[in-house]
Scaffold this motif. Structure first.
Motif, short mmCIF file in Angstrom:
data_model
loop_
_atom_site.label_atom_id
_atom_site.label_comp_id
_atom_site.label_asym_id
_atom_site.label_seq_id
_atom_site.Cartn_x
_atom_site.Cartn_y
_atom_site.Cartn_z
N LYS A 1 0.84 -1.21 0.00
CA LYS A 1 0.00 0.00 0.00
C LYS A 1 0.87 1.26 0.00
O LYS A 1 0.64 2.21 -0.76
N ALA A 2 1.92 1.27 0.85
CA ALA A 2 2.78 2.45 0.97
C ALA A 2 3.63 2.67 -0.28
O ALA A 2 3.82 3.81 -0.72
N LEU A 3 4.14 1.58 -0.86
CA LEU A 3 5.06 1.70 -1.99
C LEU A 3 4.35 1.87 -3.32
O LEU A 3 4.82 2.61 -4.19
N TYR A 4 3.20 1.18 -3.45
CA TYR A 4 2.56 1.14 -4.77
C TYR A 4 1.12 1.64 -4.76
O TYR A 4 0.41 1.52 -5.76
N ASN A 5 0.69 2.14 -3.59
CA ASN A 5 -0.64 2.74 -3.45
C ASN A 5 -1.76 1.81 -3.92
O ASN A 5 -2.67 2.22 -4.64
N GLN A 6 -1.65 0.55 -3.51
CA GLN A 6 -2.70 -0.40 -3.88
C GLN A 6 -2.96 -1.37 -2.72
O GLN A 6 -2.01 -1.86 -2.10
N ASP A 7 -4.23 -1.62 -2.45
CA ASP A 7 -4.60 -2.58 -1.41
C ASP A 7 -4.50 -4.00 -1.97
O ASP A 7 -4.87 -4.24 -3.13
N ILE A 8 -4.02 -4.91 -1.13
CA ILE A 8 -3.96 -6.32 -1.53
C ILE A 8 -4.45 -7.17 -0.36
O ILE A 8 -4.01 -6.97 0.79
N PRO A 9 -5.37 -8.09 -0.58
CA PRO A 9 -5.83 -8.97 0.51
C PRO A 9 -4.66 -9.80 1.05
O PRO A 9 -3.82 -10.30 0.28
N GLN A 10 -4.59 -9.92 2.38
CA GLN A 10 -3.46 -10.61 2.99
C GLN A 10 -3.38 -12.07 2.54
O GLN A 10 -2.28 -12.64 2.44
N GLU A 11 -4.53 -12.68 2.24
CA GLU A 11 -4.50 -14.10 1.84
C GLU A 11 -3.82 -14.31 0.48
O GLU A 11 -3.46 -15.43 0.13
N GLN A 12 -3.65 -13.21 -0.28
CA GLN A 12 -2.96 -13.33 -1.57
C GLN A 12 -1.45 -13.25 -1.44
O GLN A 12 -0.72 -13.46 -2.42
N LEU A 13 -0.97 -12.92 -0.25
CA LEU A 13 0.47 -12.83 -0.02
C LEU A 13 1.00 -14.21 0.38
O LEU A 13 0.47 -14.85 1.28
#
Length: 605
Positions: A16-28
């Motif tokens: 989010k901080a580096l690329y200004n995009q939300d990502i669901p934690q389960e996708q990490l």
């Protein structure tokens, strides 16, 4: 919070901080770092490239730098292509161990009144013979599975369906009438299930003799061997009498029913002793003598609705050829029911008795087709849960000298096996000199715990789907992947903790920050922390072997630590406290894990 959870949360914040995009934690994707690289846990960066729009190495480097600056759990990092290897700060391991130490039921989820209700059927004995080695594997798998499903937050009903009627039961009854001379468990000194099993074998012996004589006669009259055998099977007097007895039983003949009740009561008393020795139990027992009528009623309903059809001889069948299967007999020409009919009736009663969300049958893989058909028939009869039933299919237990046969009396009897395992455990422990300071009562109790632990672990560590070869001597070994090896490690830890207490060293409730840890200590904390995930996966996959082998891997790793590091002789008090707490929690997790398998842990060995 687990370290993986801390890292996924921090990695999501980094994206989010580096690329200004939300990502669901389960996708990490967080996984253990490969041994050839520096680090504890690795973030797989490739799925993030569509967000960063940069090369894998550059993306990993940017996220690694952000985590090092903003996440206290990360001490440092290194990048290998698209893999970000993270080294966890020592205080994070200490904090994680503190969390584990504070939870007496670590890794286990308590069910609530609103939790899903799962019914698990196992055991399913016949009342014409005692339990044998195959039943032992079934009971241990079913009981362990019930514990694992419950540890995943489900309410569980453990159930047994007793096969207490049918031609096989009549064979034992008829043999007892003909050859028993009024023998009882009391007069013979035998367990009731063993006594009845002897008469099942006696029936087969006399029946074979009749068959041989009839075949010889019919062949002398000009029949081929196959023709002679087919006619002999129809005309053998013993089998005719057994079939006639079954018809009388179904007609509720008072004499046949009285004999049946008496002989079954002997068997149930014997079964109860064996179940107690195995350490398994049930919340509800069903009897086929009650359920088969319910099944007949449902089959006749299906006949009226055109789901099933009747042949010219009066038998009732289900035609499943349109589903790529065959035709299935549901009622014989004489009106008697078969196993499929009984299973339909049993399912109906169970779902009347309990608001079941899931039904699991623990039955050997020779019945795979049976449960495939049962699922279809229940669905066609209008039971909405038919399609979702689960057949926990497991492989057979074989012996070095081949398969077991009940009719020939060549099975490995469960009671004999239990007694022999305890005897071998007693002898092995005695030879190793571990009984020296125990009285006879404690010796016998430790031998029982170790013998039963060896048996249970040996049968449960193997993937349930596989056939297995049972080797009693190998299972008692105190080295290698065995129950006694795990039990001995547990007893060793308990001994260390007792000595610490005797020396006035008490376990702290919380370890302080700033303790310097070795790589091995970090690895063991990480291994303990994996326990909840192992329990979850074992519940998802219906896999007791996953828990068994996790416990073995943990104690194997701990034994290396025990060999290389001082605990009570460690001069640094903080390090000593950490190692004692680490040891105590290895013991706790092993006790919880082995407890899911129904295996007890001895305090001393």
């Amino acid at each position: 919070m687990k370290i993986e959870e801390i890292l996924t949360s921090a990695a999501a914040a980094a994206v989010k901080a580096l690329y200004n995009q939300d990502i669901p934690q389960e996708q990490l994707q967080i996984q253990k770092t490969k041994k050839e690289f520096d680090g504890h846990l690795t973030l797989v960066v490739f799925p993030l490239l569509r967000i960063s729009r940069k090369k894998p190495e550059e993306t990993a480097q940017e996220i690694g730098e952000w985590l090092s600056a903003n996440c206290e759990a990360v001490a440092h990092f290194n990048v290998v292509k698209g893999f970000l290897n993270l080294t966890i700060a020592p205080d994070t391991w200490t904090g994680l161990l503190n969390d584990i130490h504070a939870d007496d039921h670590y890794g286990l989820t308590e069910p609530t009144a609103e939790s899903p209700l799962v019914m698990i059927e196992y055991s399913s004995p016949n009342t014409n013979k005692p339990l044998h080695l195959g039943h032992v594997r079934n009971n241990l798998l079913g009981f362990a599975l019930a514990n694992i499903v419950e540890a995943n937050g489900n309410r569980v009903v453990k159930t047994n369906i007793v096969n207490d009627r049918g031609i096989h039961i009549c064979k034992s009854m008829l043999a007892w009438l003909k050859y028993g001379n009024g023998e009882t468990p009391e007069t013979s000194g035998k367990k009731g299930d063993h006594l009845i099993g002897d008469y099942y074998v006696a029936f087969d012996k006399h029946y074979r003799a009749e068959m041989a004589e009839l075949c010889k006669k019919y062949e002398s009259e000009g029949m081929t061997p196959d023709e002679a055998k087919a006619k002999a099977e129809k005309e053998a007097p013993l089998m005719k009498e057994a079939r006639a007895m079954l018809v009388k039983w179904e007609q509720n003949d008072p004499e046949v029913r009285a004999l049946w009740k008496k002989m079954n009561s002997w068997v149930y008393a014997g079964f109860d002793e064996t179940y107690k020795a195995l350490g398994v139990n049930f919340d509800k027992i069903y009897y086929e003598s009650d359920t088969y009528l319910e099944g007949k009623e449902k089959v006749l309903e299906g006949l009226e609705k055109g789901i099933f059809y009747r042949r010219d001889d009066g038998s009732v069948w289900a035609d499943l050829t349109d589903k790529g299967l065959d035709e299935k007999l549901l009622l014989r020409a004489d009106g008697t029911s078969v196993y499929m009919t009984q299973d339909i009736g049993t399912a109906k009663l169970r779902f009347q008795d309990y608001p079941i969300d899931k039904m699991i049958y623990v039955v050997g893989n020779e019945q795979n087709y049976h449960f495939q058909v049962l699922s279809i028939l229940l669905d066609e009869l209008g039971f909405e849960w038919g399609k979702s039933l689960v057949h926990f299919s497991y492989g057979m237990v074989e012996l070095p000298n081949g398969k077991m046969k009940s009719r020939e009396g060549t099975v490995v009897d469960a009671d004999d096996l239990i007694a022999e395992m305890v005897r071998q455990a007693h002898q092995t422990i005695d030879e190793l000199g571990k009984f020296d300071d125990m009285d006879e009562t404690e010796k016998n109790e430790v031998a029982r715990i170790v013998g039963m632990g060896a048996l249970k672990y040996f049968l449960l560590k193997v993937d349930a789907r596989k056939n297995m070869l049972f080797n009693p001597a190998e299972s008692i070994d105190f080295n290698g992947n065995t129950g006694p090896f795990i039990q001995y490690t547990y007893a060793r830890i308990r001994s260390v903790l007792r000595k610490a207490q005797e020396n006035g060293i008490n376990l702290p409730e919380t370890l302080p920050a700033g303790i310097s840890l070795s790589t091995k200590e970090e690895e063991i904390v990480q291994h303990i922390a994996d326990f909840p995930a192992v329990v979850r996966q074992a519940g998802t996959d219906y896999s007791p072997s996953a828990v068994a082998n996790y416990c073995y891997d943990l104690v194997k790793e701990y034994n290396q630590f025990y060999h290389d590091f001082s605990i009570l002789r460690e001069g640094d008090r903080q390090k000593q406290a950490f190692r004692l707490v680490l040891s105590a929690n290895v013991a706790k997790v092993v006790r919880l894990g082995m407890g899911l398998l129904g295996i007890e842990m001895p305090e001393r060995m």
